[in-house]
Design a protein around this motif. Sequence first.
Motif, short mmCIF file in Angstrom:
data_model
loop_
_atom_site.label_atom_id
_atom_site.label_comp_id
_atom_site.label_asym_id
_atom_site.label_seq_id
_atom_site.Cartn_x
_atom_site.Cartn_y
_atom_site.Cartn_z
N PRO A 224 0.82 -1.23 0.00
CA PRO A 224 0.00 0.00 0.00
C PRO A 224 0.84 1.27 0.00
O PRO A 224 0.51 2.24 -0.69
CB PRO A 224 -0.82 -0.14 1.29
N SER B 148 0.93 4.03 -3.04
CA SER B 148 0.65 5.44 -2.78
C SER B 148 1.74 6.34 -3.35
O SER B 148 1.47 7.39 -3.94
CB SER B 148 0.52 5.67 -1.27
N ILE C 74 -6.96 2.57 -6.08
CA ILE C 74 -5.76 3.34 -6.43
C ILE C 74 -5.28 2.97 -7.84
O ILE C 74 -4.76 3.81 -8.58
CB ILE C 74 -4.64 3.13 -5.39
N GLN D 36 1.52 9.17 -6.28
CA GLN D 36 1.98 10.55 -6.13
C GLN D 36 2.84 10.99 -7.33
O GLN D 36 2.71 12.11 -7.83
CB GLN D 36 2.78 10.69 -4.84
#
Length: 255
Positions: free
Chosen positions: A165, A169, A204, A173
Amino acid sequence: MLGLAQAAAVLESRLESAAKHEPTYADFLVDLLDAELQVRRERYLKTRLSLAHLPFQKTLRDFDFSFQPSIDERQIRELATLAFVAEAANVIFLGPPGVGKSHLAVALAIEAIHQGIGAYFVSARQLVEDLRRAHAENRLEKRMRVYTSPKLLIIDELGYLTLTPAEASLFFQLVSYRYERGSIILTSNKSFAEWGEVFGDPVIATAILDRLLHHSHLVNIRGESYRLKEKRRAGLYASPPTQLERPLSPPDRRR
């Protein structure tokens, strides 16, 4: 000092040639300066290619399009104009291992460098490990600039390992920062339907795809592995490689 080292090095031979052919002073100076500029350009290209961290140097001339009939050569030639970089668009190569995805990505990077466009190559695994380490050491912003500054970023081999995770992330970004600012060339052995597994989270994965595909060119390669073709011809390898399923339609983007 003008620093015309190469011009100085070839001056004597150029003077000897001028004595025989009697060029004008202007032509003589142009020839001398051309020799200097050629060496400087070669030095510039060598430096930029080194800074790009390319794993190898192969151009489109080295690519065997006849072995991969699923590829539209005209599309690749159009991508080689680098118009997509001016548009901050992305290029995504999908296909099973060994079909030439990395070769094409590197070839486009080399073409970009020859056109004066900054490029940087990194594997997906190296990328997320580097960003995760930088985040843990409170230097993420500084390290992120390595991947956001070049006009063209090549991310290779996404999909071979599942991201945590935190890594997903960080990848999000980076993609978000480059969205409509800089181009990404990405290679993957996974269809878009499998990206939820790659990132460990369908939400995501959809967000990343949304940004990557909004302005993008997709090349879906469904051929055989180059690395196995010689063994196949020799009868040493008979099992056909797994075909990559056709990618799903890009997710709808909110207006």
